[in-house]
Structures are given as C-alpha cells and as structure tokens.
Design an enzyme around this catalytic site. Structure first.
Site, short mmCIF file in Angstrom:
data_model
loop_
_atom_site.label_atom_id
_atom_site.label_comp_id
_atom_site.label_asym_id
_atom_site.label_seq_id
_atom_site.Cartn_x
_atom_site.Cartn_y
_atom_site.Cartn_z
N GLY A 39 1.62 -5.08 -5.04
CA GLY A 39 1.32 -3.84 -5.76
C GLY A 39 0.35 -3.02 -4.94
N GLY A 40 0.54 -1.69 -4.95
CA GLY A 40 -0.21 -0.81 -4.06
C GLY A 40 -1.70 -1.04 -3.97
N ASN A 43 -2.75 -4.58 -2.86
CA ASN A 43 -2.57 -4.76 -1.43
C ASN A 43 -3.65 -4.04 -0.62
OD1 ASN A 43 -0.32 -6.38 -1.71
ND2 ASN A 43 1.13 -4.70 -1.45
N LEU A 225 4.43 9.05 9.08
CA LEU A 225 5.70 9.41 9.71
C LEU A 225 6.41 8.19 10.31
CD1 LEU A 225 4.44 12.61 11.57
CD2 LEU A 225 5.84 12.54 9.48
N SER A 250 8.86 -6.66 9.44
CA SER A 250 8.98 -6.29 8.03
C SER A 250 8.15 -5.04 7.78
CB SER A 250 8.50 -7.42 7.11
OG SER A 250 8.45 -6.98 5.76
N ASP A 256 0.34 0.45 2.48
CA ASP A 256 -0.90 -0.03 1.86
C ASP A 256 -1.94 -0.38 2.92
OD1 ASP A 256 0.35 0.17 -0.64
OD2 ASP A 256 1.12 -1.86 -0.53
N GLY A 291 8.05 -10.77 6.04
CA GLY A 291 8.11 -10.78 4.57
C GLY A 291 6.99 -9.99 3.95
#
Length: 321
Positions: A39-40, A43, A225, A250, A256, A291
C-alpha cells in the site's frame, strides 16, 4: 529532521510468486511465495526506514487478513499505527512468468467503509499532524470514502502547518489540487487524465506542471517519467533528472520508493535538487528488486552517486522547502 507521517487508506497484503509460464485452464504450480504489507503510504514509510529515517505509518486494517498484515508490518516498522475498520484488508498478487520475464499484477477490491470510519480516520490524522512536519497521502481510496477525502486531509494539514504530499490519481488527485498541497507526484498517465493533454513532448509536460503551479494546486510537482527519470517544477523553475540505466526485475514499489526518498531528503532540509536526484535513484533502485521486495539502501546510494548526488556540479535549484 522534520517528522513524517504517512496515510494508507486502502492497504493490501502483497503476495508475490513466479511460474514458468502463464497459461489458461491449467493448474499452475508456482515457486515459493512471499508476503509483504503493501500500500502506498505503508511502502513509503518502509522505504524511509530502510534509508535511515523514521516515519509514522497510519494504515487501515481489518478482518483475518488484516491480522496477518498487522503482524508483518509491526515486525518491520516501529512507527506503525493501525486504524481499525470492520471490513477485511484486501490482497494483491504479483506473478512473474519465468520463461519471458513478464510481470502480471492482480489487485482485489478493498473493503467498503462506513461514514463513521472515514470520519474517524480524519480524527486520527489530525492527532498525528505537527507544525513543520510532512504528511504523505498515498494510494487509492476504498469504496465508501468520498472523493474529496484527500482534500479534507490536505485542509487539516494546512491548518496544522504540515506539508501535505499527495500521490493519488483521478478524482482524489483533482480534489487535492483544488484544495492546494505542498507536493504532488503524478505519473504521465495520471497527468494526462488530469489535464487531457498528450504530454508527448517536454514542452507539453512543462506547460502542464506550470499550470498546476500557477493555479495554486501545489508548490512542487514531481512528474515521474519511468525510464526517462522525472521532471520537477517549483517557483524556482523546472528541471529534469535522468534515470540511471538499470536492468528492471519488477516495477512494484518504484513510485513509493521515489516519494519516500524525496520526502526524506526534504524533511532533512536538503535542497530540492538533491532530493530530486535521490528520489530518481530510489525509484530506479526499486526496479532491481524482484516481486514485492522494496529497494535496498545500498542500491539507492550507489545510483544516487551515479546521478551526480553529493558532488560539486549539481543541476536544479538549491532552494530549501
């Protein structure tokens, strides 16, 4: 160092695994399996702590899955403060296809909130705010929470003298900009949705950021970007920080990590130029982890040096927030 608080209204228990090939109608035997509290805002707080800082993470939690989530987070983060809800914490799945290196991400719906719950969350946020501190509001809003919730949080932060940082999208981001915040971090897709512009050229991107500044939506805008780095805009002007080249494993947690590093350096009263380079380095470092694993501090520091950090030839403004 100014205090940092993060808010995550819709966290997810992140499950990551891999399989040789993703095919339909077959039982797929996956290798291993990893569970992380995602979760934002959570993290962001986790990365801040990895980078040597401290953050208080306010996060919603509920149900049996929430018990698992709480245990994992409290084992990793000292400043975790749960906001109890009746619904159950959601899950997300990250599957890597070993034969191609492709990454598949599946996110389940979160719980539906009652009005008393989100109003209670506002009270918890207000209690945690401090004059001169930072509040990071990151991630999606769950069902039942009004679109202007982030704007309400921003209003509370403004009243408390707290700098509000928003990493959101859609109606939530638009409402926050209408209220006015300290910093927003959209990606190109989110900014396209907000402005309706193509944003294919640097001129279009700079014009979109300047429009936000001129309207009083945010004091600083950081446009991520991807592999091209990020564009930063403030009253001192607009500047670009290119991303170091890395072999991406990943993309989970890159945004975050970017926000965490940026806020950490600003809270330490570093210049926006240095904070920007540190943020781009952290975003790139997150790509090196597999991951749902967060970035490693040693990777961040190494890539930061590659972007020109902590030398005497620095680009970008040297203003303090």
């Amino acid at each position: 160092m100014q205090p940092i608080v993060t808010l995550t209204m819709n966290p997810a228990l992140d499950v990551s695994t891999s399989v040789d090939e993703v095919v339909s109608k077959h039982k797929l035997r996956c290798s291993g399996g990893r569970f992380d509290p995602g979760g934002g805002g959570v993290n962001v707080a986790r990365v801040i702590e990895r980078l040597g800082g401290e953050a208080t993470a306010l996060y919603a939690v509920g149900g049996p899955m929430g018990d698992v989530y709480r245990g994992l987070l409290e084992a990793e983060l000292d400043g975790a403060q749960p906001i109890e809800i009746e619904g159950s914490t959601r899950q997300s799945f990250n599957v890597t296809e070993d034969s191609t290196g492709k990454e598949y991400r599946f996110v389940l719906e979160g719980p539906e909130w009652q009005e008393k719950e989100w109003r209670g969350a506002l009270d918890r946020v207000e209690e945690a705010l401090s004059d001169g501190g930072y509040l990071v509001v990151s991630g999606s809003l769950p069902e039942g929470v009004p679109d202007d919730f982030t704007a309400r949080v921003a209003r509370l932060a403004k009243q408390a003298g707290t700098r509000c940082v928003v990493d959101a999208s859609g109606a939530s981001l638009e409402a926050a900009l209408d209220e006015g915040v300290f910093l927003v971090k959209p990606n190109k897709q989110e900014l396209r949705q907000l402005t309706g512009a193509d944003l294919d050229s640097r001129e279009e991107q700079e014009a979109a950021l300047q429009k936000i500044l001129d309207a009083g939506g945010s004091e600083i805008v950081a446009l991520s970007l991807g592999g091209e780095g990020a564009l930063f805009a403030s009253s001192e002007g607009v500047f670009h920080v290119p991303s170091p080249e890395v072999e991406a494993r990943s993309a989970v947690g890159a945004g975050d990590s970017f926000v965490a590093a940026l806020v950490l350096r600003l809270a330490a009263e570093e210049s926006l130029g240095d904070a920007a380079r540190y943020a781009v380095a952290a975003g790139a470092a997150a790509l090196l982890s597999e991951g749902t694993v967060m970035c490693r501090a040693e990777d961040v520091e190494r890539l930061f040096r590659e972007t020109g950090g902590e030398d005497n030839d620095r680009s970008g403004p040297d203003d303090r927030p």
